[in-house]
Design a protein around this motif. Structure first.
Motif, PDB file in Angstrom:
ATOM      1  N   UNK A 292       0.853  -1.192   0.000  1.00 51.56           N
ATOM      2  CA  UNK A 292       0.000   0.000   0.000  1.00 51.56           C
ATOM      3  C   UNK A 292       0.884   1.235   0.000  1.00 51.56           C
ATOM      4  N   UNK A 293       0.297   2.373  -0.353  1.00 54.30           N
ATOM      5  CA  UNK A 293       1.038   3.630  -0.317  1.00 54.30           C
ATOM      6  C   UNK A 293       1.457   3.967   1.105  1.00 54.30           C
ATOM      7  N   UNK A 294       0.639   3.626   2.072  1.00 54.63           N
ATOM      8  CA  UNK A 294       0.976   3.876   3.480  1.00 54.63           C
ATOM      9  C   UNK A 294       2.188   3.055   3.887  1.00 54.63           C
ATOM     10  N   UNK A 295       2.260   1.814   3.428  1.00 56.04           N
ATOM     11  CA  UNK A 295       3.413   0.975   3.756  1.00 56.04           C
ATOM     12  C   UNK A 295       4.694   1.534   3.138  1.00 56.04           C
ATOM     13  N   UNK A 296       4.577   2.167   1.988  1.00 61.61           N
ATOM     14  CA  UNK A 296       5.742   2.764   1.333  1.00 61.61           C
ATOM     15  C   UNK A 296       6.369   3.838   2.203  1.00 61.61           C
ATOM     16  N   UNK A 297       5.547   4.779   2.686  1.00 60.80           N
ATOM     17  CA  UNK A 297       6.105   5.895   3.451  1.00 60.80           C
ATOM     18  C   UNK A 297       6.587   5.444   4.820  1.00 60.80           C
ATOM     19  N   UNK A 298       6.141   4.270   5.268  1.00 57.67           N
ATOM     20  CA  UNK A 298       6.566   3.747   6.570  1.00 57.67           C
ATOM     21  C   UNK A 298       7.697   2.736   6.455  1.00 57.67           C
ATOM     22  N   UNK A 299       8.167   2.498   5.229  1.00 59.65           N
ATOM     23  CA  UNK A 299       9.150   1.435   5.004  1.00 59.65           C
ATOM     24  C   UNK A 299      10.499   1.718   5.642  1.00 59.65           C
ATOM     25  N   UNK A 300      10.817   2.994   5.868  1.00 64.77           N
ATOM     26  CA  UNK A 300      12.066   3.341   6.520  1.00 64.77           C
ATOM     27  C   UNK A 300      13.271   3.384   5.607  1.00 64.77           C
ATOM     28  N   UNK A 301      13.065   3.239   4.306  1.00 60.63           N
ATOM     29  CA  UNK A 301      14.182   3.339   3.365  1.00 60.63           C
ATOM     30  C   UNK A 301      13.670   3.687   1.977  1.00 60.63           C
ATOM     31  N   UNK A 302      14.575   4.178   1.164  1.00 59.94           N
ATOM     32  CA  UNK A 302      14.239   4.524  -0.211  1.00 59.94           C
ATOM     33  C   UNK A 302      14.077   3.244  -1.016  1.00 59.94           C
ATOM     34  N   UNK A 303      12.998   3.160  -1.781  1.00 61.80           N
ATOM     35  CA  UNK A 303      12.700   1.956  -2.541  1.00 61.80           C
ATOM     36  C   UNK A 303      12.915   2.125  -4.048  1.00 61.80           C
ATOM     37  N   UNK A 304      12.942   3.347  -4.526  1.00 59.76           N
ATOM     38  CA  UNK A 304      13.239   3.601  -5.938  1.00 59.76           C
ATOM     39  C   UNK A 304      14.693   4.047  -6.009  1.00 59.76           C
ATOM     40  N   UNK A 305      15.540   3.199  -6.567  1.00 62.18           N
ATOM     41  CA  UNK A 305      16.981   3.456  -6.479  1.00 62.18           C
ATOM     42  C   UNK A 305      17.732   2.687  -7.559  1.00 62.18           C
ATOM     43  N   UNK A 306      19.012   2.998  -7.671  1.00 66.14           N
ATOM     44  CA  UNK A 306      19.911   2.287  -8.573  1.00 66.14           C
ATOM     45  C   UNK A 306      20.541   1.089  -7.855  1.00 66.14           C
ATOM     46  N   UNK A 307      20.975   0.111  -8.624  1.00 69.37           N
ATOM     47  CA  UNK A 307      21.697  -1.023  -8.058  1.00 69.37           C
ATOM     48  C   UNK A 307      23.066  -0.560  -7.572  1.00 69.37           C
ATOM     49  N   UNK A 308      23.716  -1.331  -6.697  1.00 73.91           N
ATOM     50  CA  UNK A 308      25.038  -0.911  -6.186  1.00 73.91           C
ATOM     51  C   UNK A 308      26.056  -0.637  -7.289  1.00 73.91           C
TER      52      UNK A 308
END
Length: 400
Positions: A292-308
């Motif tokens: 859910x969108x609520x779970x996204x903002x509560x995830x505690x980390x950035x989820x849209x990102x580049x690989x290492x």
């Protein structure tokens, strides 16, 4: 309102425009979602139009082929939409945040912001993110029923937090604001309309932030090469990913002229970053188990990102550009002139607010004159700032 296709293709963790709320209630549009209305209001704002004559790294007079804040913003919006669509997010929200993320920037790029912040240090400082919030919530004066643009809370949160939370879990300012605290305007707005400053923004806002990063890398390489600040051989030696891309282009097109080679490099670099970000973001979203969108903002980390690996390439690009472009003697010389223009204008207007237009002089007289002066200067385009400096001073710094 959202179409049936949009509702069925949007992922469960995407932001839902039907749940978005405005501070001043308005009747729903029969033809547009709430996020589409936000996007359109940003595009039609005065601050957005002014981006056409605000520069990134180069000053306005250096040529018509280099990026401005507006062309950069359009490029960011295109990349943000590409990421959002691939991730099954609300691409209208991603576009709205992308289009609005630079509204608070001053003339002369980061040089102008640094100079204005130095001038405003005794009065609370200047921060383009905070100023952008004030533009969309109070400074734009277009609508009969409210100041600002009356954007949805979701879009406003995206504009403020697209680069991540401003507070940690204990309520302390995060790294960017640790030394001086969260800007007063953001803190004051948060007290009126909570922004959840310790939580992340939506995935759509995260996509806009990553799009900004991708666009910067690609177009600064393009502009730097075309301006002759560094050579293709220099960046190939310093950045392995660039070397690999150029080698692939040269292998397929051995006689390609330099201008087309540069374009092939930048377009392929953008593609590599986007495709990597899509795969990495899907992995992170699945790993976090957000539904859910609520779970996204509560995830505690950035989820849209580049690989290492690609994130390391991104660091290589930025390290190279910092040394060979942003600190290039030619750019530094122009920065010094731009810095002098902003500081001189601030001093002149603060000493004599009547030198500003009548409505701005009235604002200065109504309280917080320094903030009124900063707001006025921040809204200037490069060319208008140069014109005002020439009007007020003899022998103005000559920007090329």
């Amino acid at each position: 309102m959202a179409s049936e296709v949009e509702r069925t293709t949007r992922a469960p963790y995407a932001a839902d425009p039907s749940r978005a709320r405005r501070f001043v209630a308005e009747p729903p549009s029969p033809t547009r979602t709430e996020f589409q209305r936000d996007r359109d209001r940003i595009v039609h704002s005065t601050a957005f139009r002014r981006l056409a004559h605000k520069t990134q790294v180069f000053v306005h007079h250096e040529g018509d082929h280099f990026r401005t804040r507006l062309t950069h913003t359009i490029e960011v919006a295109q990349i943000a939409r590409a990421l959002a669509r691939a991730l099954r997010l609300d691409d209208d929200l991603a576009e709205a945040v992308a289009l609005g993320h630079d509204l608070g920037h001053t003339p002369f790029g980061h040089t102008g912001e640094d100079a204005l912040d130095a001038c405003m240090r005794p009065y609370g400082g200047f921060d383009h993110n905070s100023h952008g919030l004030r533009i969309v919530t109070e400074l734009e004066s277009r609508y009969a029923e409210f100041d600002g643009l009356n954007l949805t809370d979701t879009t406003i949160a995206g504009l403020v937090k697209h680069n991540g939370p401003l507070l940690d879990a204990a309520g302390r300012p995060t790294a960017r604001y640790r030394a001086r605290g969260v800007p007063a305007a953001i803190a004051a707005f948060d007290r009126r309309r909570p922004l959840d400053l310790a939580r992340h923004a939506s995935l759509e806002a995260q996509a806009a932030a990553l799009a900004d990063d991708i666009a910067y890398d690609a177009h600064d390489i393009d502009d730097g090469l075309r301006a002759g600040l560094f050579t293709l051989d220099e960046i190939r030696r310093a950045v392995p990913l660039v070397a690999a891309i150029v080698a692939a282009v040269e292998e397929r097109y051995p006689d390609l002229e330099p201008a087309r080679l540069i374009h092939e490099l930048t377009r392929r670099l953008i593609t590599r970053f986007i495709e990597d970000a899509i795969g990495e973001s899907f992995r992170r979203i699945a790993g976090a188990g957000v539904a859910s969108a609520e779970a996204v903002v509560s995830a505690g980390r950035t989820l849209v990102a580049l690989s290492p690996d690609i994130e390391a390439a991104d660091r290589d690009v930025k390290t190279f550009l910092f040394a060979h472009m942003y600190r290039h003697p030619q750019v530094q010389a122009e920065r010094e002139k731009a810095d002098a223009i902003v500081r001189n204008l601030f001093s002149a207007f603060l000493a004599d607010p009547s030198a500003m237009p009548a409505d701005w002089a009235a604002r200065a007289g109504a309280g917080e004159p320094a903030r009124a002066v900063a707001d006025y200067i921040a809204g200037m385009t490069d060319r208008f700032a140069i014109h005002e400096h020439a009007r007020l001073f003899d022998g103005p710094p000559q920007l090329r």
